[in-house]
Design an enzyme around this catalytic site. Structure first.
Site, PDB file in Angstrom:
ATOM      1  N   CYS A  95       0.865  -1.184   0.000  1.00  0.00           N
ATOM      2  CA  CYS A  95       0.000   0.000   0.000  1.00  0.00           C
ATOM      3  C   CYS A  95       0.896   1.227   0.000  1.00  0.00           C
ATOM      4  CB  CYS A  95      -0.952  -0.014   1.198  1.00  0.00           C
ATOM      5  SG  CYS A  95      -0.135  -0.040   2.802  1.00  0.00           S
ATOM      6  N   GLY A  96       0.567   2.259   0.762  1.00  0.00           N
ATOM      7  CA  GLY A  96       1.418   3.435   0.823  1.00  0.00           C
ATOM      8  C   GLY A  96       2.565   3.285   1.802  1.00  0.00           C
TER       9      GLY A  96
END
Length: 270
Positions: free
Chosen positions: A233-234
């Site tokens: 993800c981030g």
């Protein structure tokens, strides 16, 4: 793995049950989860600070700490190795899977997520408290570390170079994955890991509650190409929502890329 608010209300007085508020927000949301915890929390809940129980020496956000740091920090929360942990967050299931993953990685046997989080607890009229919980420190010891649940940048690079059959699932919102919106962290550019597919974490829940297993399976069928799945993800938070959903279905060999897009971008931007 997943408990209801009804179950928690019935069992919360059991001595071996410890409740953890794992609320966390992106830096651009301008919210303070610890202050919100102090204002309103589930009884018995201690605050698990994702940005504190981490590797402080890393230049990356909330990276998984080593064994000694984890033991020290968890001992400060009054948690014992044989406790039954119920993890929740204020916004449904946004960040609780991250803490579930951390304890699972360090071999804790009984760790569960409260489906629906604080919202669900209020639905069943469980009652809330304000102020921090009184804590009696313990001497927590990790269990058998499950290294297969985590991959590093080097691990992922090696898998890609060897052309291993893997599915890389990026849990970020679709517009960030497609470079249509900027990243919420300063100095982190737009983009995605080559060969990855987007599985926005919010697609796995509805109104803060996880979807049914059958609904999840239908989603997985569309994006998973190989049994070995790397969740990203981030910065390693929402990736754990995908990991939890895969584990809930029990048929996948999954790992979380802890550094996620933040690390990948910083290491490959040149």
């Amino acid at each position: 793995m997943l408990v209801s608010a009804h179950w928690l209300k019935k069992n919360i007085k059991n001595k071996d049950i410890k409740v953890l508020d794992a609320s966390w927000y992106l830096p651009n949301m301008n919210r303070n989860p610890k202050k919100e915890y102090v204002k309103s929390r589930i009884p018995k809940a201690v605050f698990f600070d994702i940005d504190d129980v981490c590797d402080k020496k890393s230049n990356l956000p909330h990276m998984l700490p080593n064994k000694n740091i984890f033991e020290y920090k968890v001992s400060d929360l009054g948690i014992k190795s044989d406790d039954t942990l119920i993890v929740y967050c204020k916004e449904g299931v946004l960040s609780s899977p991250r803490v579930w993953w951390m304890f699972k990685y360090f071999g804790h046997k009984k760790v569960y997520i409260l489906n629906g989080g604080l919202k669900a607890w209020r639905f069943v009229r469980g009652g809330t408290k304000s102020g921090p919980e009184k804590i009696i420190k313990t001497k927590y010891k990790v269990g058998r570390i499950k290294n297969k649940l985590k991959v590093t940048y080097e691990d992922l690079l090696c898998l890609k170079k060897q052309k291993k059959k893997i599915s890389i699932l990026d849990a970020r919102p679709k517009k960030r994955f497609l470079k249509l919106e900027p990243e919420p962290r300063k100095n982190i550019g737009r983009g995605n890991i080559e060969g990855s597919d987007n599985l926005e974490f919010s697609n796995l829940e509805i109104n803060g509650f996880f979807k049914t297993k059958s609904a999840m399976k239908n989603i997985f069928k569309k994006v998973i190409k190989n049994n070995k799945v790397i969740c990203t993800c981030g910065s390693g938070i929402s990736a754990c929502t995908v990991a939890f959903s895969l584990d809930l279905n029990g048929k996948f060999n999954w790992s979380v890329y802890d550094g996620s897009w933040t690390e990948w971008y910083l290491k490959t931007k040149n």
